[in-house]
Design an enzyme around this catalytic site. Structure first.
Site, short mmCIF file in Angstrom:
data_model
loop_
_atom_site.label_atom_id
_atom_site.label_comp_id
_atom_site.label_asym_id
_atom_site.label_seq_id
_atom_site.Cartn_x
_atom_site.Cartn_y
_atom_site.Cartn_z
N ASP A 1 1.11 4.87 2.61
CA ASP A 1 1.02 3.84 1.58
C ASP A 1 0.44 4.39 0.28
O ASP A 1 -0.23 5.43 0.27
CB ASP A 1 0.08 2.72 2.05
CG ASP A 1 0.70 1.87 3.15
OD1 ASP A 1 1.78 2.24 3.66
OD2 ASP A 1 0.10 0.84 3.50
N ASP A 2 0.66 3.64 -0.78
CA ASP A 2 -0.01 3.79 -2.09
C ASP A 2 0.54 4.89 -3.01
O ASP A 2 0.11 5.00 -4.14
CB ASP A 2 -1.53 4.02 -1.97
CG ASP A 2 -2.24 2.86 -1.28
OD1 ASP A 2 -1.56 1.90 -0.86
OD2 ASP A 2 -3.47 2.92 -1.15
N HIS B 1 5.41 -1.83 -1.76
CA HIS B 1 3.96 -2.05 -1.52
C HIS B 1 3.39 -2.81 -2.73
O HIS B 1 2.23 -2.59 -3.10
CB HIS B 1 3.28 -0.70 -1.31
CG HIS B 1 1.92 -0.75 -0.67
ND1 HIS B 1 1.63 -1.50 0.45
CD2 HIS B 1 0.76 -0.12 -0.98
CE1 HIS B 1 0.36 -1.33 0.78
NE2 HIS B 1 -0.20 -0.50 -0.08
N HIS C 1 -0.45 -3.01 -6.38
CA HIS C 1 -1.29 -3.06 -5.18
C HIS C 1 -2.07 -4.37 -5.12
O HIS C 1 -3.26 -4.42 -4.82
CB HIS C 1 -2.26 -1.87 -5.11
CG HIS C 1 -2.65 -1.55 -3.69
ND1 HIS C 1 -3.72 -2.15 -3.07
CD2 HIS C 1 -2.11 -0.71 -2.79
CE1 HIS C 1 -3.82 -1.68 -1.84
NE2 HIS C 1 -2.85 -0.81 -1.64
N TYR D 1 -3.34 -4.73 2.21
CA TYR D 1 -4.40 -5.33 3.06
C TYR D 1 -3.82 -6.10 4.26
O TYR D 1 -4.55 -6.79 4.96
CB TYR D 1 -5.33 -6.23 2.24
CG TYR D 1 -5.69 -5.63 0.90
CD1 TYR D 1 -6.56 -4.53 0.83
CD2 TYR D 1 -5.11 -6.10 -0.28
CE1 TYR D 1 -6.83 -3.92 -0.39
CE2 TYR D 1 -5.39 -5.49 -1.50
CZ TYR D 1 -6.26 -4.42 -1.55
OH TYR D 1 -6.52 -3.82 -2.75
N HIS E 1 -2.23 7.48 4.02
CA HIS E 1 -2.06 7.36 2.56
C HIS E 1 -1.79 8.74 1.99
O HIS E 1 -2.64 9.63 2.18
CB HIS E 1 -3.32 6.75 1.94
CG HIS E 1 -3.61 5.37 2.46
ND1 HIS E 1 -4.23 5.16 3.67
CD2 HIS E 1 -3.33 4.16 1.94
CE1 HIS E 1 -4.32 3.86 3.88
NE2 HIS E 1 -3.79 3.22 2.85
ZN LIG Z 1 -2.22 0.11 0.05
#
Ligand SMILES: [Zn+2]
Length: 215
Positions: A40-41, A91, A95, A132, A182
């Site tokens: 993610d991210d 995503h 965020h 989350y 991540h």
């Molecule tokens: Zn994230």
């Protein structure tokens, strides 16, 4: 007599084939252990590239859930992900976490990110990882996205320690695990590639989340 012997031989051959094929099916079934690595991210301009190099060397495909903001900054990394067969999912743009009061903004961010990813990869985005893990089921229809959560949390963003991340993941991984990581930290990328090597040794097959959700 000769005819009888021939018939007996055919009978034994057929029996042998049947039991052999049963054994093969059994073995193949027992050996199919699948796992999905998800990141993610990102994308991050250097760490994600290092990760992609390592995955390419190992012939492993993973799933990336990227923010629109980072995709806008590093579009070439998104294109490389897609070209090399990885799954690219949504995503949100900035965020943003879904709350009771920001549903419209959340939906708009999902739509903007899906549009951007489609422009960059040439493919429609089908999967979302809600930041989350907060999601509302009615958004599935409204945004035409399938949510993908996880069942092994590496806690890599907080640990930032290769040995600890590896230990945490390897002690809980099992057939069907979806591992959350991540690609925004060098320690995560190093740990992820070492986890891949270990799980390949243990006979796991790496799949992208679309294969996990439908199979
Ligand atoms: Zn994230």
């Amino acid at each position: 007599m000769l005819v009888l012997l021939l018939l007996l031989e055919i009978f034994l051959l057929v029996q042998g084939e049947i039991s052999r094929s049963k054994a093969c099916q059994g073995d193949a079934y027992a050996e199919t252990k699948i796992v999905a690595l998800t990141f993610d991210d990102g994308p991050h301009p250097t760490y994600t590239m290092t990760l992609l190099d390592g995955l390419q060397e190992r012939g492993v495909k993973v799933s990336f859930f990227v923010t629109g903001e980072h995709a806008d900054l590093h579009p070439e990394v998104i294109q490389r992900m897609a070209e090399e067969g990885h799954l690219v999912g949504n995503h949100t743009y900035s965020h943003i976490g879904l709350t009771k009061s920001n549903e419209k903004k959340f939906r708009d961010e999902l739509a903007a990110t899906s549009e951007l990813l489609e422009k960059l990869t040439g493919k429609e985005t089908a999967y979302v990882r809600p930041p989350y893990g907060t999601w509302n089921k009615k958004l599935e229809k409204e945004c035409n996205l399938i949510p993908v959560l996880w069942n092994v949390d590496s806690m890599d963003w907080s640990l930032q320690d290769v040995a600890k991340i590896k230990k945490r993941v390897l002690r809980s991984v099992k057939d069907g695990s979806i591992i959350l990581m991540h690609d925004y930290f060098d320690t995560s990328v190093i740990a992820a590639l070492e986890i891949v090597d270990e799980l390949l040794k243990q006979g796991y097959t790496f799949v992208t989340v679309d294969e996990m959700v439908y199979d």
